[in-house]
Design a protein around this motif. Structure first.
Motif, PDB file in Angstrom:
ATOM      1  N   MET A 288       0.855  -1.199   0.000  1.00  0.00           N
ATOM      2  CA  MET A 288       0.000   0.000   0.000  1.00  0.00           C
ATOM      3  C   MET A 288       0.889   1.246   0.000  1.00  0.00           C
ATOM      4  O   MET A 288       1.770   1.356   0.862  1.00  0.00           O
ATOM      5  CB  MET A 288      -0.871   0.030   1.261  1.00  0.00           C
ATOM      6  CG  MET A 288      -1.837  -1.124   1.370  1.00  0.00           C
ATOM      7  SD  MET A 288      -3.199  -0.899   0.221  1.00  0.00           S
ATOM      8  CE  MET A 288      -4.253  -2.236   0.729  1.00  0.00           C
ATOM      9  N   CYS A 339     -14.249  -5.390   2.861  1.00  0.00           N
ATOM     10  CA  CYS A 339     -13.403  -4.628   3.795  1.00  0.00           C
ATOM     11  C   CYS A 339     -13.817  -4.897   5.245  1.00  0.00           C
ATOM     12  O   CYS A 339     -14.991  -4.805   5.590  1.00  0.00           O
ATOM     13  CB  CYS A 339     -13.537  -3.138   3.482  1.00  0.00           C
ATOM     14  SG  CYS A 339     -12.629  -2.097   4.637  1.00  0.00           S
ATOM     15  N   ILE A 340     -12.828  -5.210   6.076  1.00  0.00           N
ATOM     16  CA  ILE A 340     -13.134  -5.557   7.472  1.00  0.00           C
ATOM     17  C   ILE A 340     -12.851  -4.403   8.437  1.00  0.00           C
ATOM     18  O   ILE A 340     -12.980  -4.558   9.646  1.00  0.00           O
ATOM     19  CB  ILE A 340     -12.316  -6.793   7.910  1.00  0.00           C
ATOM     20  CG1 ILE A 340     -10.800  -6.541   7.772  1.00  0.00           C
ATOM     21  CG2 ILE A 340     -12.736  -8.029   7.130  1.00  0.00           C
ATOM     22  CD1 ILE A 340      -9.926  -7.666   8.309  1.00  0.00           C
ATOM     23  N   ALA A 341     -12.443  -3.252   7.886  1.00  0.00           N
ATOM     24  CA  ALA A 341     -11.937  -2.164   8.733  1.00  0.00           C
ATOM     25  C   ALA A 341     -13.058  -1.341   9.385  1.00  0.00           C
ATOM     26  O   ALA A 341     -14.236  -1.630   9.232  1.00  0.00           O
ATOM     27  CB  ALA A 341     -11.042  -1.256   7.890  1.00  0.00           C
ATOM     28  N   TYR A 346     -12.246  -5.362  12.518  1.00  0.00           N
ATOM     29  CA  TYR A 346     -10.999  -4.984  13.171  1.00  0.00           C
ATOM     30  C   TYR A 346     -10.752  -3.489  13.053  1.00  0.00           C
ATOM     31  O   TYR A 346     -11.436  -2.774  12.306  1.00  0.00           O
ATOM     32  CB  TYR A 346      -9.851  -5.799  12.561  1.00  0.00           C
ATOM     33  CG  TYR A 346      -8.909  -5.059  11.637  1.00  0.00           C
ATOM     34  CD1 TYR A 346      -9.305  -4.638  10.376  1.00  0.00           C
ATOM     35  CD2 TYR A 346      -7.609  -4.787  12.050  1.00  0.00           C
ATOM     36  CE1 TYR A 346      -8.413  -3.976   9.544  1.00  0.00           C
ATOM     37  CE2 TYR A 346      -6.715  -4.138  11.219  1.00  0.00           C
ATOM     38  CZ  TYR A 346      -7.122  -3.725   9.963  1.00  0.00           C
ATOM     39  OH  TYR A 346      -6.256  -3.073   9.143  1.00  0.00           O
ATOM     40  N   TYR A 385     -17.444   4.654   7.924  1.00  0.00           N
ATOM     41  CA  TYR A 385     -17.283   3.284   7.416  1.00  0.00           C
ATOM     42  C   TYR A 385     -18.589   2.502   7.588  1.00  0.00           C
ATOM     43  O   TYR A 385     -19.055   1.824   6.685  1.00  0.00           O
ATOM     44  CB  TYR A 385     -16.170   2.560   8.201  1.00  0.00           C
ATOM     45  CG  TYR A 385     -14.815   2.562   7.535  1.00  0.00           C
ATOM     46  CD1 TYR A 385     -13.998   3.690   7.568  1.00  0.00           C
ATOM     47  CD2 TYR A 385     -14.326   1.438   6.892  1.00  0.00           C
ATOM     48  CE1 TYR A 385     -12.742   3.690   6.981  1.00  0.00           C
ATOM     49  CE2 TYR A 385     -13.067   1.420   6.301  1.00  0.00           C
ATOM     50  CZ  TYR A 385     -12.280   2.547   6.351  1.00  0.00           C
ATOM     51  OH  TYR A 385     -11.040   2.536   5.771  1.00  0.00           O
ATOM     52  N   PRO A 400     -11.424   1.021   0.340  1.00  0.00           N
ATOM     53  CA  PRO A 400     -11.833   2.408   0.082  1.00  0.00           C
ATOM     54  C   PRO A 400     -10.655   3.308  -0.297  1.00  0.00           C
ATOM     55  O   PRO A 400     -10.861   4.452  -0.690  1.00  0.00           O
ATOM     56  CB  PRO A 400     -12.433   2.850   1.414  1.00  0.00           C
ATOM     57  CG  PRO A 400     -11.742   2.021   2.426  1.00  0.00           C
ATOM     58  CD  PRO A 400     -11.490   0.688   1.765  1.00  0.00           C
TER      59      PRO A 400
HETATM   60  S1  SF4 Z   1      -9.346  -0.392   4.461  1.00  0.00           S
HETATM   61 FE1  SF4 Z   1     -10.352  -2.386   4.318  1.00  0.00          FE
HETATM   62  S2  SF4 Z   1      -9.873  -3.229   2.305  1.00  0.00           S
HETATM   63 FE2  SF4 Z   1      -8.453  -1.499   2.702  1.00  0.00          FE
HETATM   64  S3  SF4 Z   1      -6.622  -2.496   3.512  1.00  0.00           S
HETATM   65 FE3  SF4 Z   1      -7.885  -1.898   5.267  1.00  0.00          FE
HETATM   66  S4  SF4 Z   1      -9.184  -3.691   5.709  1.00  0.00           S
HETATM   67 FE4  SF4 Z   1      -8.299  -3.995   3.675  1.00  0.00          FE
END
Ligand code: SF4
Length: 489
Positions: A288, A339-341, A346, A385, A400
Motif C-alpha cells: 500500500m 473490507c473488514i476495517a 478490526y 465506514y 476504500p
Molecule cells: S481499508 Fe479495508 S480493504 Fe483497505 S486495507 Fe484496510 S481492511 Fe483492507
C-alpha cells in the motif's frame, strides 16, 4: 448479555468438548474420529468466517492434504499451546467474543471489532530499507498501563484477539509477556522480525500458551532478504523458527508483496522453506503506498495481482499446493464480506494512541488517551465506514483507498478526521492521486475474475453472516444461540 456465571459454565463446557475431541484426534483410529474435531472447529468459527469453515469441512476428508496438516499440527504443537489457542482464539474470540461484540454494537450504535491491532511501540531494532520506523526511533510508545487499559476495556466489550504490530513489538518483550499473562483469556498474534526471539522467551510463551507469531520474511535466499533487512536477518528468522518449533509454538509468516518481489515470495522455494520450518500460515499483504515518500511504483501490476489470485488458491487447494494456510488479504475479501476495517471486524491503534480504521488508513478522530475505548469506537470516521459499507459488490475491489480511491477522501471529509501519520501529514486527496491509476488498471481484471466465479456480479452466500451489518449479525446470532446450547448439552 451473558452473565459471568453463564460464561464460565459455557467456557467449561467448550473446554471439556475440546479435550474429548483432541483425545480422539490424537489416539488410534483418529482418521475416523476427526469429524468431531472438525465439527468443533466449525461450531466455533461458523459465524465468524462461514466461508472458511465450509471450505475446511470440505477439505478435511480422510487421507487428504488438510487432514494430514491437522494431524501434523496436533502432533507437533505443545498441547497447552494448542488448547489455549483454540479456547482463546476459537471460543473466547471467534465464538463468544463475536456474540458479545455484536450485541454491544447494536446496544451502542457503533461497530465493535472482534480483532484489534495495536502498536506498543514505533521503535525497531532493525533499519530496513524503505521502512520509516527505524528513522523515527523509539519516541512513540504506548505505556504498559495504556495497553492494559485498552485490552481490559476492549475485552469487556467482547474483543479477545489482539495483534501487535509496530515498530518491533518484541522491543517491549517484557511488557508483551506481562500483558499476555494478565489477559489469559485473550490471544495475541505478534507481527515480528523475530530477531529478539530467544530460548527464554520461547519457554515463557510455551508456558503462557496464548501468543502466536507472524514473522516478516521476504525471500528464501539470505542475500535477497538481508539486502533490505540487514546482514544476518535471514539467519535470525531461521533460528527463531527452529526455537519456536522446539517449543511447540504456533507461527507463520507475514509478507508484503510488491512489484519487485511478487514472484519470489510466492515461489515453490519460498513455500517449501516455510513448510520445512514448521510455519502453519503465510499471510500476504498487498503493498500500500501510504506514508511519507511511499512509492506508487512498488504496487504490483494487474498481471502480478492476478497471478497471486490464482497462485494462493492453488497453494491452499484441497489437492496439491503446500500444507500451509496461505491467505492474500487483498484477493480473499470474499471470505470475510469485503473490507473488514472501521471496527466491522478490526481496527488499529498506533503507538501514539490514535484509533484508525485500518493499519493502512491513517485518519482518525479518536485517541485512547482522550477517552474510553467505547468513545473511540463511536468516532465519526468509524461511523462513516459503518454507514457506507458495503461500497462495492466486487470483493476483488474491497478497499476504500486502493480500489475505490474516491471513497477515502469522501469519508475523511464527512468525518472531519485528521491525518495520523507520524512524520509528515498526507491528505487523502494525495493518496487518491497515488492509487487512482492503479484502481483503473486493476478494474478490468477484477471484473473478469469476479464474473468468472460469480456470474450475477454478486457473491451468493450460503448464509448472510459474512456481509450483514453488525446489528443484523447480532440478531442472527441470538437466534442461533438456542441451537448452540443444544450442541453443548
Ligand atoms: S481499508 Fe479495508 S480493504 Fe483497505 S486495507 Fe484496510 S481492511 Fe483492507
Amino acid at each position: 448479555m451473558q452473565s459471568k456465571i453463564a460464561h464460565a459454565a459455557e467456557r467449561k463446557a467448550f473446554s471439556v468438548v475440546i479435550d474429548q475431541a483432541l483425545k480422539a484426534a490424537s489416539g488410534e483410529d483418529r482418521a475416523e474420529k476427526v469429524d468431531k474435531v472438525v465439527d468443533m472447529a466449525g461450531k466455533l468459527l461458523k459465524d465468524t468466517a462461514p466461508g472458511v469453515v465450509r471450505g475446511l469441512k470440505t477439505a478435511l476428508y480422510p487421507g487428504g492434504k488438510w487432514e494430514d496438516f491437522l494431524f501434523d499440527v496436533i502432533d507437533n504443537t505443545d498441547p497447552h499451546v494448542f488448547k489455549t489457542a483454540i479456547m482463546n482464539g476459537g471460543y473466547e474470540a471467534a465464538f463468544r467474543g463475536l456474540r458479545t461484540c455484536t450485541e454491544n454494537a447494536a446496544k451502542n450504535g457503533c461497530n465493535v471489532p472482534w480483532i484489534i491491532l495495536f502498536d506498543p511501540t514505533s521503535a525497531c531494532n532493525k533499519h530496513c530499507v524503505g521502512c520509516w520506523a527505524a528513522d523515527y526511533g523509539n519516541r512513540l510508545n504506548l505505556t504498559y498501563d495504556e495497553c492494559d487499559k485498552l485490552i481490559t476495556e476492549a475485552s469487556a466489550l467482547g474483543t479477545h484477539l489482539f495483534m501487535l504490530t509496530g515498530g518491533e513489538p518484541l522491543v517491549r518483550k517484557g511488557d508483551v509477556l506481562k500483558l499476555a499473562e494478565k489477559h489469559n483469556d485473550c490471544i495475541f498474534n505478534i507481527f515480528t522480525n523475530a530477531s529478539l526471539v530467544d530460548e527464554a522467551f520461547c519457554q515463557k510463551v510455551q508456558e503462557l500458551g496464548n501468543i502466536v507469531f507472524s514473522v516478516s520474511l521476504e525471500s528464501y535466499e539470505a542475500s535477497v532478504n538481508d539486502g533490505r533487512r540487514g546482514d544476518g536477518s535471514f539467519e535470525e528468522v531461521m533460528r527463531a523458527f527452529d526455537l519456536m518449533k522446539k517449543h511447540g509454538l504456533l507461527y507463520g509468516t507475514s509478507t508484503c508483496y510488491t512489484r519487485a518481489n511478487t514472484e519470489r515470495v510466492s515461489s515453490d522455494q519460498f513455500f517449501q522453506l516455510l513448510v520445512d520450518k514448521g510455519c502453519r500460515w503465510a499471510w500476504y499483504f498487498h503493498y500500500m503506498p501510504v506514508g511519507e515518500g511511499a512509492s506508487a511504483d512498488l504496487m504490483p501490476t494487474p498481471e502480478q495481482r492476478e497471478y497471486m489470485f490464482h497462485r494462493i488458491r492453488e497453494v491452499r487447494g484441497f489437492e496439491g499446493g503446500y500444507p500451509i494456510f496461505a491467505m492474500d488479504f487483498q484477493n480473499d475479501g470474499e471470505y470475510v464480506g469485503g473490507c473488514i476495517a472501521g471496527g466491522r471486524v478490526y481496527c488499529h491503534v498506533n503507538a501514539r494512541g490514535d484509533v484508525e480504521p485500518c493499519v493502512f488508513i491513517h485518519y482518525s478522530n479518536a485517541n485512547i488517551r482522550d477517552g474510553s475505548w467505547l468513545d473511540c469506537l463511536k468516532q465519526p470516521m468509524f461511523q462513516a465506514y459503518r454507514s457506507r459499507y458495503p461500497w462495492n459488490d466486487n470483493m476483488l475491489q474491497p478497499c476504500p483507498m486502493l480500489e475505490n480511491p474516491t471513497m477515502l477522501p469522501e469519508m475523511v471529509k464527512e468525518a472531519g478526521a485528521h491525518c495520523t501519520e507520524y512524520v509528515t501529514p498526507v491528505t487523502p486527496e494525495s493518496i487518491e492521486e497515488r492509487t487512482a491509476p492503479y484502481a483503473a488498471s486493476w478494474a478490468p481484471t477484477a471484473n473478469k475474475l469476479w464474473l468468472e466465479e460469480h456470474p450475477t456480479g454478486k457473491k451468493i452466500y450460503a448464509d448472510k453472516m459474512s456481509t450483514v451489518s453488525q446489528d443484523e449479525k447480532g440478531r442472527m446470532l441470538m437466534e442461533m444461540d438456542t441451537e448452540n446450547e443444544a450442541v453443548l448439552d
